[in-house]
Design an enzyme around this catalytic site. Structure first.
Site, short mmCIF file in Angstrom:
data_model
loop_
_atom_site.label_atom_id
_atom_site.label_comp_id
_atom_site.label_asym_id
_atom_site.label_seq_id
_atom_site.Cartn_x
_atom_site.Cartn_y
_atom_site.Cartn_z
N CYS A 157 -7.51 0.25 7.85
CA CYS A 157 -6.39 1.19 7.70
C CYS A 157 -6.08 1.77 9.07
CB CYS A 157 -6.73 2.31 6.71
SG CYS A 157 -5.43 3.55 6.60
N CYS A 215 1.24 4.58 3.70
CA CYS A 215 2.31 4.82 4.69
C CYS A 215 3.64 4.40 4.08
CB CYS A 215 2.09 4.00 5.95
SG CYS A 215 0.54 4.27 6.80
N CYS A 234 0.83 -1.21 0.00
CA CYS A 234 0.00 0.00 0.00
C CYS A 234 0.86 1.26 0.00
CB CYS A 234 -0.90 -0.02 1.23
SG CYS A 234 -1.93 1.44 1.41
N CYS A 236 4.65 22.74 4.79
CA CYS A 236 4.45 21.28 4.68
C CYS A 236 5.57 20.63 3.88
CB CYS A 236 3.10 20.97 4.04
SG CYS A 236 2.88 21.64 2.38
N TYR A 278 -2.01 33.33 3.18
CA TYR A 278 -2.64 32.20 2.50
C TYR A 278 -3.75 31.69 3.41
CZ TYR A 278 1.46 31.91 -0.62
OH TYR A 278 2.46 32.18 -1.52
#
Length: 464
Positions: free
Chosen positions: A171, A93, A90, A420, A324
């Site tokens: 999950c 992660c 997957c 981020c 922002y």
């Protein structure tokens, strides 16, 4: 034996599809192990610093190669068994094989390296990353593609760097209610033979499902994303979900008929209940629609915004610019201690939501402006507005240099940068240094445990 590959007379010491043994001495930005074979860099997903590993080379370029982990010969003390049964396949992660304290150390070091190497700044305080007490089941929103091919109903995340759906039952990073919704949706698709979307011919009906849950209210929203307005057996879906899901208040059909990788369309049809769910950040209440931006980790958002408020160092008399502002979440948080907060956002719908959020929370010291931040800042300067503190929370690509130059013309005493992406943050801090601003300290916050993503709050002060 095959001859070694050459680039401009430089001999590459590894070959594709060949096995090698190497030692991992660093970590890459995506949490992969990094080491060298004859001084040639090789990236290995799933490997950890300090490990001796056996790999197979799967891709070679001029400056580096990628290896597939075949065997861990000498194991790191940081290695743990992932709790997820589909972790290796997957793409949701990528560092679950590393114990949580080491994940936090990796993220702190990643920020340090970016500031030093990219920003060329060597006197910045980088605090240890603030982690979670429980680094699982933290996501309040999940978006999942669906497939009903070969008589197998699949709902899950895509495999890394592909559009292959890895079917999931549970999950461990999403809220537990999403697992139940996924199970029920599979039952509904199978029972009524609901046709799912295929990218190849732009056919089919059901594209994605989205689940949102208010962590402080317990309210649940379920969204079915469809290729057009036709949705067979929607009444049966509503009956199933409302009967089985505790806290359900909203079931929405989102229509997206475009040939695009963008998940949500612009048109929503409320099938049952409300158009939105309610949640809180701190004491502030927000109405969240399918299209609303809302931080996916409610617990750590409080931590992130509290740190931004601390770094702004407001005493009640300052004018703040949130460059922002989106739907005004940070603006409202800062309004608690500011004289006035200006919020700027180029998306008009977001500004409408910001104004509504301010009204709902009875906040009267904010002003939200639609427009390009550079132009709005120029207008505010011309109007004689003096700004004491600027908050920037840009997308992953960071800030344009001309935008940072516009901020410097306002001469705020403090800039708080919420980021981020450590790489673009470091680049922008280097630019701000040239524009007369010192980076004082950076606080990484782990918004996305079990992944390599990291958010930071940075305090920047004008040089005297």
């Amino acid at each position: 034996m095959k001859s070694k590959r050459k680039f401009e007379n430089y001999v590459i010491p590894v070959e594709k599809n060949m096995d090698y043994i190497m030692t991992i001495d660093n970590m890459g930005y995506e949490g992969e192990g990094v080491g060298k074979i004859d001084n040639f860099t090789v990236f290995v997903a799933g490997a950890i610093v300090g490990e001796k590993v056996k790999i197979k080379i799967v891709k070679v370029s001029k400056r580096f190669a990628f290896g597939k982990l075949l065997e861990v010969i000498e194991e790191s003390i940081s290695r743990v068994n992932p709790i997820c049964s589909i972790y290796k396949n997957c793409g949701g992660c990528n560092v679950q094989h590393i114990d949580y304290e080491s994940q936090l150390d990796f993220k702190t070091n990643r920020v340090m390296q970016a500031v030093n190497r990219i920003g060329k700044l060597d006197k910045v305080i980088v605090h240890p990353t603030l982690g979670m007490e429980n680094p699982y089941n933290y996501r309040n929103k999940v978006q999942l593609p669906v497939s009903n091919n070969d008589e197998v109903v699949k709902i899950g995340f895509y495999a890394a760097r592909s559009h292959e759906i890895i079917n999931m039952q549970v999950c461990h990073i999403q809220d537990k209610v999403a697992d139940v919704v996924v199970k029920l949706t599979k039952q509904w698709i199978k029972k009524f033979d609901i046709e799912t979307y295929t990218e190849e011919n732009h056919g089919g009906i059901l594209r994605h499902i989205m689940i949102r849950r208010g962590f402080k209210t317990g309210q649940v929203m379920v969204v079915l994303v469809t290729n057009g307005e036709i949705l067979p057996h929607k009444e049966e879906f509503v009956t199933l979900i409302t009967k089985k899901i505790k806290g359900i208040v909203s079931i929405i059909q989102n229509v997206n008929s475009e040939k695009t990788n963008v998940i949500l369309g612009l048109h929503n049809i409320t099938l049952w209940g409300k158009d939105t769910i309610t949640d809180y950040i701190g004491k502030f209440k927000f109405e969240v629609s399918p299209l609303s931006f809302f931080q996916v980790n409610s617990i750590q958002t409080d931590v992130l915004y509290s740190k931004a408020l601390e770094y702004a160092n407001l005493n009640g008399g300052e004018v703040v610019l949130d460059a922002y502002c989106g739907t005004g979440t940070i603006s409202l948080f800062l309004s608690q201690k500011a004289k006035k907060v200006y919020g700027i956002e180029i998306v008009s719908d977001a500004i409408s939501n910001a104004k509504k959020n301010a009204k709902e929370n009875e906040v009267d010291n904010t002003e939200f402006i639609v427009g390009d931040a550079e132009k709005v800042i120029t207008n505010l300067i011309c109007e004689g507005v003096n700004v004491d503190v600027v908050i920037v929370d840009p997308p992953r690509k960071g800030c344009e240099k001309t935008f940072l130059e516009s901020i410097s013309k306002m001469k705020p005493k403090t800039i708080v940068y919420v980021s981020c992406d450590p790489g673009t943050l470091a680049r922008d801090l280097g630019i701000l240094d040239e524009l007369g601003y010192n980076t004082i300290e950076i606080q990484p916050v782990d918004m996305f445990p079990q992944t390599a993503h990291i958010e930071c709050v940075t305090r920047i002060s004008r040089k005297l």
